[in-house]
Design a protein around this motif. Structure first.
Motif, mmCIF file in Angstrom:
data_model
loop_
_atom_site.group_PDB
_atom_site.id
_atom_site.type_symbol
_atom_site.label_atom_id
_atom_site.label_comp_id
_atom_site.label_asym_id
_atom_site.label_seq_id
_atom_site.Cartn_x
_atom_site.Cartn_y
_atom_site.Cartn_z
ATOM 1 N N ARG A 16 0.814 -1.214 0.000
ATOM 2 C CA ARG A 16 0.000 0.000 0.000
ATOM 3 C C ARG A 16 0.854 1.274 0.000
ATOM 4 O O ARG A 16 0.555 2.245 -0.691
ATOM 5 C CB ARG A 16 -0.895 -0.001 1.249
ATOM 6 N N ASP A 17 1.952 1.257 0.780
ATOM 7 C CA ASP A 17 2.717 2.481 1.036
ATOM 8 C C ASP A 17 4.025 2.578 0.268
ATOM 9 O O ASP A 17 4.686 3.612 0.313
ATOM 10 C CB ASP A 17 3.035 2.575 2.538
ATOM 11 N N GLY A 18 4.429 1.506 -0.414
ATOM 12 C CA GLY A 18 5.725 1.506 -1.101
ATOM 13 C C GLY A 18 6.763 0.777 -0.264
ATOM 14 O O GLY A 18 6.540 0.452 0.895
ATOM 15 N N ASP A 19 7.912 0.514 -0.878
ATOM 16 C CA ASP A 19 8.913 -0.324 -0.222
ATOM 17 C C ASP A 19 9.595 0.321 0.980
ATOM 18 O O ASP A 19 10.058 -0.387 1.864
ATOM 19 C CB ASP A 19 9.981 -0.757 -1.220
ATOM 20 N N ALA A 20 9.692 1.637 1.008
ATOM 21 C CA ALA A 20 10.383 2.269 2.138
ATOM 22 C C ALA A 20 9.912 3.702 2.331
ATOM 23 O O ALA A 20 9.706 4.435 1.360
ATOM 24 C CB ALA A 20 11.889 2.242 1.909
ATOM 25 N N PRO A 21 9.744 4.120 3.587
ATOM 26 C CA PRO A 21 9.366 5.510 3.862
ATOM 27 C C PRO A 21 10.534 6.466 3.650
ATOM 28 O O PRO A 21 11.690 6.050 3.607
ATOM 29 C CB PRO A 21 8.952 5.463 5.339
ATOM 30 N N LYS A 22 10.231 7.745 3.556
ATOM 31 C CA LYS A 22 11.266 8.754 3.288
ATOM 32 C C LYS A 22 12.031 9.168 4.538
ATOM 33 O O LYS A 22 13.157 9.664 4.448
ATOM 34 C CB LYS A 22 10.630 9.991 2.642
ATOM 35 N N ILE A 37 14.038 -2.500 5.395
ATOM 36 C CA ILE A 37 13.396 -2.981 6.620
ATOM 37 C C ILE A 37 13.690 -2.051 7.794
ATOM 38 O O ILE A 37 12.838 -1.817 8.651
ATOM 39 C CB ILE A 37 13.802 -4.440 6.943
ATOM 40 N N THR A 38 14.890 -1.498 7.812
ATOM 41 C CA THR A 38 15.225 -0.578 8.899
ATOM 42 C C THR A 38 14.447 0.724 8.761
ATOM 43 O O THR A 38 13.933 1.257 9.751
ATOM 44 C CB THR A 38 16.739 -0.318 8.937
ATOM 45 N N LYS A 39 14.311 1.229 7.556
ATOM 46 C CA LYS A 39 13.509 2.441 7.357
ATOM 47 C C LYS A 39 12.064 2.216 7.782
ATOM 48 O O LYS A 39 11.446 3.073 8.431
ATOM 49 C CB LYS A 39 13.558 2.879 5.889
ATOM 50 N N MET A 40 11.524 1.059 7.416
ATOM 51 C CA MET A 40 10.153 0.734 7.819
ATOM 52 C C MET A 40 10.034 0.686 9.340
ATOM 53 O O MET A 40 9.069 1.203 9.922
ATOM 54 C CB MET A 40 9.747 -0.621 7.225
ATOM 55 N N SER A 41 11.010 0.068 9.980
ATOM 56 C CA SER A 41 10.990 -0.067 11.438
ATOM 57 C C SER A 41 11.099 1.285 12.126
ATOM 58 O O SER A 41 10.367 1.572 13.080
ATOM 59 C CB SER A 41 12.133 -0.985 11.895
ATOM 60 N N LYS A 162 4.032 -11.484 4.433
ATOM 61 C CA LYS A 162 3.723 -10.197 3.814
ATOM 62 C C LYS A 162 4.753 -9.146 4.218
ATOM 63 O O LYS A 162 5.095 -9.036 5.399
ATOM 64 C CB LYS A 162 2.327 -9.740 4.241
ATOM 65 N N PRO A 163 5.242 -8.356 3.245
ATOM 66 C CA PRO A 163 6.195 -7.299 3.590
ATOM 67 C C PRO A 163 5.479 -6.115 4.240
ATOM 68 O O PRO A 163 4.777 -5.349 3.585
ATOM 69 C CB PRO A 163 6.809 -6.923 2.239
ATOM 70 N N LEU A 164 5.660 -5.989 5.545
ATOM 71 C CA LEU A 164 5.042 -4.894 6.288
ATOM 72 C C LEU A 164 5.769 -4.683 7.600
ATOM 73 O O LEU A 164 6.577 -5.511 8.019
ATOM 74 C CB LEU A 164 3.558 -5.172 6.550
ATOM 75 N N ALA A 165 5.503 -3.571 8.218
ATOM 76 C CA ALA A 165 6.028 -3.285 9.554
ATOM 77 C C ALA A 165 4.911 -2.648 10.365
ATOM 78 O O ALA A 165 4.066 -1.932 9.824
ATOM 79 C CB ALA A 165 7.221 -2.341 9.465
#
Length: 200
Positions: A16-22, A37-41, A162-165
């Protein structure tokens, strides 16, 4: 069976949100070293702390694969160059997402990391409940994250993780969130199922 109270989750869903936040709230120099994964966390920890106003809090972090994509790069470097950079290695270990999150957000209460192999998500969640139920902590931040697998691993992705955090506050305070009866959590519950319990 005991109960805890769980805040509604701060979620990053790759589909929904893309692979990594800014991560606009950290410096560009710090941000560029981070894996997806670290950016998501970092993002979900930041959002959960903002949402709940719980301040500095102990963390339990869990993941099925951890830094699997960064580990791929390390292995590739070892095979091709017969060496590995210490900085690259230190950012590939299982606790790297929480180490970076605590540094980015100035958290000093400490964290624990727990692997959640397929079929073991419940055990990881229970690890975050234990200090609350024992009275050692009034609340704990439970963080779960898994990134999207790189192309080289896609054929091996038979587990359907599922790829999510997400991050939730687990508390003994009945005003702190939704009541979760631990006896009602299925042994084979997934991270997605757990979010469904919370209504997120």
């Amino acid at each position: 069976m005991k109960s805890v109270f769980v805040s509604s989750a701060a979620v990053w869903d790759c589909e929904r949100d893309g692979d990594a936040p800014k991560l606009d709230f950290v410096s560009p120099l710090f941000r560029r070293r981070l894996s997806k994964i670290t950016k998501m966390s970092v993002q979900v920890v930041h959002d959960a702390l903002e949402k709940t106003k719980c301040g500095d809090i102990k963390i339990v972090f869990s993941s099925f694969r951890g830094e699997v994509n960064r580990e791929f790069e390390i292995n590739k470097q070892i095979i091709e160059e017969k060496s590995v950079l210490p900085a690259s290695f230190s950012l590939s270990v299982f606790n790297a997402p929480m180490a970076q999150a605590t540094m980015a957000l100035g958290l000093k209460s400490g964290y624990t990391v727990v692997s959640s192999a397929v079929g073991r998500f419940r055990d990881a969640f229970f690890a975050s409940c234990a200090p609350v139920l024992s009275g050692a902590e009034g609340s704990v931040l439970f963080v779960y994250a898994d990134e999207r697998l790189r192309e080289e691993y896609e054929a091996l992705d038979t587990d359907g993780v599922k790829p999510l955090a997400f991050a939730v506050v687990v508390s003994s305070d009945e005003n702190a969130g939704k009541k979760i009866d631990l006896g009602d959590i299925a042994k084979d519950i997934t991270s997605e199922d757990f979010l469904g319990l919370l209504g997120d």
